[in-house]
Design a protein around this motif. Structure first.
Motif, PDB file in Angstrom:
ATOM      1  N   ILE A  45      61.364 -22.676 -52.063  1.00  0.00           N
ATOM      2  CA  ILE A  45      60.190 -22.960 -51.248  1.00  0.00           C
ATOM      3  C   ILE A  45      58.907 -22.585 -51.994  1.00  0.00           C
ATOM      4  O   ILE A  45      57.844 -23.123 -51.709  1.00  0.00           O
ATOM      5  CB  ILE A  45      60.294 -22.233 -49.885  1.00  0.00           C
ATOM      6  CG1 ILE A  45      59.391 -22.896 -48.857  1.00  0.00           C
ATOM      7  CG2 ILE A  45      60.030 -20.745 -50.026  1.00  0.00           C
ATOM      8  CD1 ILE A  45      59.686 -22.497 -47.435  1.00  0.00           C
ATOM      9  N   GLN A  46      59.011 -21.703 -52.980  1.00  0.00           N
ATOM     10  CA  GLN A  46      57.838 -21.271 -53.741  1.00  0.00           C
ATOM     11  C   GLN A  46      57.425 -22.276 -54.810  1.00  0.00           C
ATOM     12  O   GLN A  46      56.348 -22.159 -55.382  1.00  0.00           O
ATOM     13  CB  GLN A  46      58.111 -19.909 -54.391  1.00  0.00           C
ATOM     14  CG  GLN A  46      58.239 -18.767 -53.407  1.00  0.00           C
ATOM     15  CD  GLN A  46      59.605 -18.663 -52.736  1.00  0.00           C
ATOM     16  OE1 GLN A  46      60.553 -19.356 -53.081  1.00  0.00           O
ATOM     17  NE2 GLN A  46      59.700 -17.775 -51.753  1.00  0.00           N
ATOM     18  N   SER A  47      58.258 -23.277 -55.091  1.00  0.00           N
ATOM     19  CA  SER A  47      57.891 -24.301 -56.082  1.00  0.00           C
ATOM     20  C   SER A  47      56.978 -25.331 -55.431  1.00  0.00           C
ATOM     21  O   SER A  47      56.924 -25.434 -54.197  1.00  0.00           O
ATOM     22  CB  SER A  47      59.146 -24.994 -56.627  1.00  0.00           C
ATOM     23  OG  SER A  47      59.733 -25.834 -55.640  1.00  0.00           O
ATOM     24  N   GLY A  48      56.291 -26.096 -56.230  1.00  0.00           N
ATOM     25  CA  GLY A  48      55.423 -27.146 -55.677  1.00  0.00           C
ATOM     26  C   GLY A  48      56.201 -28.133 -54.835  1.00  0.00           C
ATOM     27  O   GLY A  48      55.792 -28.498 -53.725  1.00  0.00           O
ATOM     28  N   TYR A  49      57.338 -28.570 -55.350  1.00  0.00           N
ATOM     29  CA  TYR A  49      58.186 -29.521 -54.619  1.00  0.00           C
ATOM     30  C   TYR A  49      58.688 -28.888 -53.324  1.00  0.00           C
ATOM     31  O   TYR A  49      58.663 -29.497 -52.257  1.00  0.00           O
ATOM     32  CB  TYR A  49      59.359 -29.938 -55.514  1.00  0.00           C
ATOM     33  CG  TYR A  49      60.288 -30.954 -54.902  1.00  0.00           C
ATOM     34  CD1 TYR A  49      60.090 -32.309 -55.087  1.00  0.00           C
ATOM     35  CD2 TYR A  49      61.374 -30.549 -54.129  1.00  0.00           C
ATOM     36  CE1 TYR A  49      60.945 -33.248 -54.522  1.00  0.00           C
ATOM     37  CE2 TYR A  49      62.236 -31.474 -53.565  1.00  0.00           C
ATOM     38  CZ  TYR A  49      62.010 -32.824 -53.765  1.00  0.00           C
ATOM     39  OH  TYR A  49      62.863 -33.742 -53.206  1.00  0.00           O
ATOM     40  N   GLY A  50      59.168 -27.644 -53.414  1.00  0.00           N
ATOM     41  CA  GLY A  50      59.689 -26.947 -52.244  1.00  0.00           C
ATOM     42  C   GLY A  50      58.636 -26.719 -51.182  1.00  0.00           C
ATOM     43  O   GLY A  50      58.904 -26.855 -49.985  1.00  0.00           O
ATOM     44  N   THR A  51      57.421 -26.390 -51.598  1.00  0.00           N
ATOM     45  CA  THR A  51      56.330 -26.190 -50.642  1.00  0.00           C
ATOM     46  C   THR A  51      56.015 -27.487 -49.909  1.00  0.00           C
ATOM     47  O   THR A  51      55.844 -27.492 -48.685  1.00  0.00           O
ATOM     48  CB  THR A  51      55.075 -25.655 -51.370  1.00  0.00           C
ATOM     49  OG1 THR A  51      55.386 -24.373 -51.919  1.00  0.00           O
ATOM     50  CG2 THR A  51      53.903 -25.523 -50.421  1.00  0.00           C
ATOM     51  N   ARG A  52      55.974 -28.595 -50.636  1.00  0.00           N
ATOM     52  CA  ARG A  52      55.707 -29.886 -49.983  1.00  0.00           C
ATOM     53  C   ARG A  52      56.823 -30.247 -49.008  1.00  0.00           C
ATOM     54  O   ARG A  52      56.563 -30.735 -47.907  1.00  0.00           O
ATOM     55  CB  ARG A  52      55.538 -30.987 -51.032  1.00  0.00           C
ATOM     56  CG  ARG A  52      54.240 -30.874 -51.829  1.00  0.00           C
ATOM     57  CD  ARG A  52      53.968 -32.081 -52.715  1.00  0.00           C
ATOM     58  NE  ARG A  52      55.059 -32.430 -53.611  1.00  0.00           N
ATOM     59  CZ  ARG A  52      55.293 -31.878 -54.800  1.00  0.00           C
ATOM     60  NH1 ARG A  52      54.493 -30.932 -55.264  1.00  0.00           N
ATOM     61  NH2 ARG A  52      56.306 -32.285 -55.552  1.00  0.00           N
ATOM     62  N   LEU A  53      58.066 -29.998 -49.396  1.00  0.00           N
ATOM     63  CA  LEU A  53      59.196 -30.275 -48.514  1.00  0.00           C
ATOM     64  C   LEU A  53      59.115 -29.406 -47.261  1.00  0.00           C
ATOM     65  O   LEU A  53      59.280 -29.895 -46.139  1.00  0.00           O
ATOM     66  CB  LEU A  53      60.515 -30.048 -49.253  1.00  0.00           C
ATOM     67  CG  LEU A  53      61.808 -30.264 -48.469  1.00  0.00           C
ATOM     68  CD1 LEU A  53      61.902 -31.695 -47.948  1.00  0.00           C
ATOM     69  CD2 LEU A  53      63.011 -29.950 -49.342  1.00  0.00           C
ATOM     70  N   ALA A  54      58.851 -28.116 -47.438  1.00  0.00           N
ATOM     71  CA  ALA A  54      58.740 -27.202 -46.293  1.00  0.00           C
ATOM     72  C   ALA A  54      57.643 -27.676 -45.340  1.00  0.00           C
ATOM     73  O   ALA A  54      57.851 -27.750 -44.123  1.00  0.00           O
ATOM     74  CB  ALA A  54      58.441 -25.784 -46.783  1.00  0.00           C
ATOM     75  N   GLN A  55      56.489 -27.997 -45.881  1.00  0.00           N
ATOM     76  CA  GLN A  55      55.382 -28.442 -45.036  1.00  0.00           C
ATOM     77  C   GLN A  55      55.715 -29.727 -44.302  1.00  0.00           C
ATOM     78  O   GLN A  55      55.337 -29.905 -43.145  1.00  0.00           O
ATOM     79  CB  GLN A  55      54.119 -28.601 -45.877  1.00  0.00           C
ATOM     80  CG  GLN A  55      53.576 -27.268 -46.352  1.00  0.00           C
ATOM     81  CD  GLN A  55      52.469 -27.399 -47.388  1.00  0.00           C
ATOM     82  OE1 GLN A  55      52.372 -28.393 -48.098  1.00  0.00           O
ATOM     83  NE2 GLN A  55      51.642 -26.369 -47.476  1.00  0.00           N
ATOM     84  N   ALA A  56      56.453 -30.625 -44.936  1.00  0.00           N
ATOM     85  CA  ALA A  56      56.841 -31.882 -44.284  1.00  0.00           C
ATOM     86  C   ALA A  56      57.705 -31.623 -43.056  1.00  0.00           C
ATOM     87  O   ALA A  56      57.694 -32.408 -42.110  1.00  0.00           O
ATOM     88  CB  ALA A  56      57.583 -32.793 -45.272  1.00  0.00           C
ATOM     89  N   PHE A  57      58.434 -30.504 -43.053  1.00  0.00           N
ATOM     90  CA  PHE A  57      59.314 -30.184 -41.933  1.00  0.00           C
ATOM     91  C   PHE A  57      58.787 -29.067 -41.056  1.00  0.00           C
ATOM     92  O   PHE A  57      59.511 -28.541 -40.210  1.00  0.00           O
ATOM     93  CB  PHE A  57      60.711 -29.842 -42.445  1.00  0.00           C
ATOM     94  CG  PHE A  57      61.417 -31.026 -43.029  1.00  0.00           C
ATOM     95  CD1 PHE A  57      61.603 -32.185 -42.293  1.00  0.00           C
ATOM     96  CD2 PHE A  57      61.878 -31.007 -44.325  1.00  0.00           C
ATOM     97  CE1 PHE A  57      62.235 -33.291 -42.825  1.00  0.00           C
ATOM     98  CE2 PHE A  57      62.524 -32.107 -44.872  1.00  0.00           C
ATOM     99  CZ  PHE A  57      62.701 -33.251 -44.114  1.00  0.00           C
ATOM    100  N   GLY A  58      57.535 -28.675 -41.249  1.00  0.00           N
ATOM    101  CA  GLY A  58      56.935 -27.664 -40.377  1.00  0.00           C
ATOM    102  C   GLY A  58      57.398 -26.243 -40.653  1.00  0.00           C
ATOM    103  O   GLY A  58      57.317 -25.383 -39.779  1.00  0.00           O
TER     104      GLY A  58
END
Length: 140
Positions: A45-58
């Motif tokens: 979740i701390q990676s750029g990709y992971g952060t974007r994925l987390a935000q997409a799912f709230g």
């Protein structure tokens, strides 16, 4: 957040995890070792990709309360995420019987561990660095 969501994400079979959590990082290594078909990929979740994925799912990337897996066009959270991953590993299909446990009870147990994961298992200063073989499966 419900236990599932239709997938607005273009990638499938991606596990989102807390990369500084010792327990979560071990979970990823366990899955990687048993995933002989190399189906699942991983993102902290701390990676750029992971952060974007987390935000997409709230999911709050600063204070994640769940892991997630995108599988079969859906996103799964909390106990559903863990059971979805495990039930798709060779020799682990038996865990599907755990879906018989009422979801509120499964998620309460999941939440108890999630809230106390740093205190119980510890926390890395930085995301763990995967070995060369696993690095090919990490999405950053």
């Amino acid at each position: 957040m419900t236990s599932r969501a239709k997938n607005p994400w273009p990638d499938d079979d991606v596990i989102l995890y807390d990369g500084v959590c010792v327990f979560c990082s071990r979970w990823v290594r366990i899955v990687a070792a048993r995933d002989v078909k190399r189906r699942f990929r991983f993102t902290a979740i701390q990676s750029g990709y992971g952060t974007r994925l987390a935000q997409a799912f709230g999911i709050n990337p600063e204070d994640p309360d769940t892991n997630a897996v995108v599988h079969g066009g859906e996103a799964f959270f909390k106990s559903d995420a863990a059971l979805t991953v495990l039930s798709n590993l060779p020799g682990w299909s038996w865990v599907r019987v755990l879906y018989a446990v009422p979801k509120p009870l499964r998620d309460a147990m999941y939440g108890l561990v999630a809230r106390n994961r740093y205190r119980i298992f510890g926390k890395y200063e930085e995301c763990f660095v995967p070995d060369a073989e696993m690095r090919a499966r990490v999405m950053e």
